[in-house]
Scaffold this motif. Sequence first.
Motif: not given
Length: 430
Positions: A397-408
């Motif tokens: 992935t491109h850079e993103t916030e961890e909280a959103g990644m964990m939800r995904a």
Amino acid sequence: MSGDLRIGIAGLGTVGGGVAKLLRDQADLLAARCGRTIRVTAVAARDKAKDRGVDLSACRWHDDARALAGDPDVDVVVELIGGSDGVARELIEAAIAAGKPVVTANKALLALHGTVLAKAAETAGVPLAYEAAVAGGIPVIKALREGLAANRVKRVHGILNGTCNYILTTMRETGREFADVLADAQKLGYAEADPSFDVDGIDAAHKLAILSSVAFGRELDFAGIHVEGIRHVSALDLAFAEQLGYRIKLLGIAGVTDHGIEQRVHPCMVPLAAPIAHVEGVFNAVFVEAEPVGNVLLTGRGAGEGPTASAVVADILDIARGHHAPVLGLPPSRLAPGETAPMGRHYGAYYIRLMVKDQPGVIADVAAAFRDNAVSMESVLQQARDPSGPVPVVITTHETEEAGMMRAIQRIAALGSVVEPPRLIRIEAL
């Protein structure tokens, strides 16, 4: 200072015996460098009859290590028992209260109680030295606290556990799986019978807590560190990492962010161009990013009799010279509160490996989970069709916030087409 410096050693295991031998073998060199003779005058250990390769018959023997604090023939107490509480802590507290300098290699005790002990040592006006507690023979505490004292540290990261580095290196070189390589590491003495502290990242987190405190002038905050180990890393992940231009390392990372000081220990995808990617086997490395010096890399053996004894004796030598630096780099009253940035605010790129059923719509469902949580995919690698079972799909992935990644990831794990828990490894732009 003049006169002999009398040492009391608590704990005569591998490191304690190594310290006694090093003080004997290098006695003339050490005396020349500090202007005093350094002698071991008292010891404390369970088995008096055990052969440790050094003659300790002239030393006073204590069955209770805490007695070293009150021994009139001991000037400096060296604690090499280990453990975050119990006798080790009681001995250090008693020695400080008695006005005696302390040298320790006890990272667990310092990570959990270091701020309190530093305050006690400062109040008593005695040194509390612990170079051997982090990265064995690598002089990283001295580098941060003294050699780089004129710099503002922005980030410190490193390979802080040689057992994990050995396992990951061997897995990559041989294609073998974690459990198989761990068993070999135990036979070779690189891993304990219970390897949890090493392979679950706890040992590295103890060391990172200390590094972070010294680097950023803050109270220790071990509880605030995000910790993951290497049990879930597979030979397949290591092979995909090489294909993508990375190498997997267990890193401890602490750095300044917009949300405070971030502290985390976990497997990382490290670019092959980064020097730390090529630190292999049982070696440790610490990388410091600071202003104005720039980048500094320190590497060497992080454990074992020789490296650890070397660091302990270096601390003893400083005490013999009368050298006394603040325990955590700043006076305790100047230390900032140890509040760590929440992991959910971490911002970075990710590697995700899925094992999926080879059926229509899988990638679309995964992409929708990412889209709905503001995660942008950079690349997708999919193995050729395998009618006999699930196939791996690797996504970066491109850079993103961890909280959103964990939800995904949570949503993707619930898909019927995903047959194993998703494997996530953070990509570090080092």
